[in-house]
Design an enzyme around this catalytic site. Sequence first.
Site, PDB file in Angstrom:
ATOM      1  N   THR A  12       0.816  -1.218   0.000  1.00  0.00           N
ATOM      2  CA  THR A  12       0.000   0.000   0.000  1.00  0.00           C
ATOM      3  C   THR A  12       0.847   1.264   0.000  1.00  0.00           C
ATOM      4  OG1 THR A  12      -1.864  -1.079   1.064  1.00  0.00           O
ATOM      5  CG2 THR A  12      -1.675   1.288   1.416  1.00  0.00           C
ATOM      6  N   SER A  56       1.679  -7.713  -0.731  1.00  0.00           N
ATOM      7  CA  SER A  56       2.539  -8.567   0.103  1.00  0.00           C
ATOM      8  C   SER A  56       2.058 -10.011   0.185  1.00  0.00           C
ATOM      9  CB  SER A  56       2.718  -7.969   1.493  1.00  0.00           C
ATOM     10  OG  SER A  56       1.528  -8.060   2.232  1.00  0.00           O
TER      11      SER A  56
HETATM   12  N1  ASP Z   1      -2.689  -5.379   0.305  1.00  0.00           N
HETATM   13  C1  ASP Z   1      -1.623  -4.603   0.845  1.00  0.00           C
HETATM   14  C2  ASP Z   1      -0.377  -5.467   0.922  1.00  0.00           C
HETATM   15  O1  ASP Z   1      -0.153  -6.139   1.918  1.00  0.00           O
HETATM   16  C3  ASP Z   1      -1.986  -4.065   2.143  1.00  0.00           C
HETATM   17  C4  ASP Z   1      -0.991  -3.121   2.709  1.00  0.00           C
HETATM   18  O2  ASP Z   1       0.072  -2.871   2.207  1.00  0.00           O
HETATM   19  O3  ASP Z   1      -1.334  -2.576   3.751  1.00  0.00           O
HETATM   20  O4  ASP Z   1       0.381  -5.431  -0.014  1.00  0.00           O
END
Ligand code: ASP
Length: 338
Positions: A12, A56
Amino acid sequence: MTRIAVISLGGTIASTGEDGSSGVTPRLSGEDLVQAAPQLRAIGDIETVEFRKVPSGDLTFSDMVALAQLIEGLFERGVGGVVVTQGTDTMEETSFAIDVLVRDPRPVVFTGAMRNPTTLGADGLSNLVGAARVAASRDAIGVGTLVVFNDEIHAARFVRKSHTSSTATFQSPNCGPLGWIIEDRVRFVARVSQLAPIGEITGEIPEVALLTMTLGDDARLVSQVRDAGYAGAVIEGFGGGHVPARAVAALAALASQVPVVLASRTKSGELLKGTYGFAGSERDLLSRGLVSAGSLDALKARVLLSLILSSTNVVDEAVSVFRAVVDSIWSLAPDVGR
Ligand code: ASP
């Protein structure tokens, strides 16, 4: 000035949209992030490494082994501290994997964002600057891998993502943060030591299953673990480390073939050892060869067991290394002295 490497993996903190209507995805590089935070220049000599640009959830154990090698290589070249930016979804696992894999005592600090850069109150850059402050801090040497988020410093071995959207999502339920950041000052109030070592990673990381025990569970999935090709299992039991009586036989049979770790689905506290005597109690399961996760939650226990099983396939050896790391979780590090 300390040389600080910022390694970017996406998430994010790096996510923006193309047209404002189809959702954000990881697009920004580490260099983009560093350029957007001029405050970093007063903290250290910053260099960036683009490692991955993914959500991630797409990271793997192989990525973590490669990341650990990259970090060790940067330290060999004189970098004083490392910041890893990535998505928050799996940060409690990836940061712990690096805690296990990297032996150099210099700081490795994970951070990310809950609010992407296109939103009001985006937290990524303030987390990045906080992480760099900690990576440049002498107090952060020798305390294992850290997660810096929302002005708090958490030990990778304790931290959990606890909320879907709050900027205070990272919590360490057993002990709270090791410290905090206030203005430009880094404060540690507790220091843990580096984890006990595991053997050298020799190849593929074998798959370890994670199964949660639920009300009325008949352990049908437990008996499929071997056939599905798993090299070990983590069982997230009830409370202090309990399962239904009818699950015991399957678990004991599995534990006679592969390492089976017992954790608690409460995800905090430490597993009991000697309180209850009923079938399926912690005493019963530990006496049948299951191995206690101690105060590691199931996600971290699975990371640890997976990495250990890549360094040895001898069950007794894997179990004794696992126990040594679990025992090292709480050792306190000496004060650095000022
Ligand atoms: N979907 C994102 C990830 O883990 C969530 C984040 O970065 O907070 O890549």
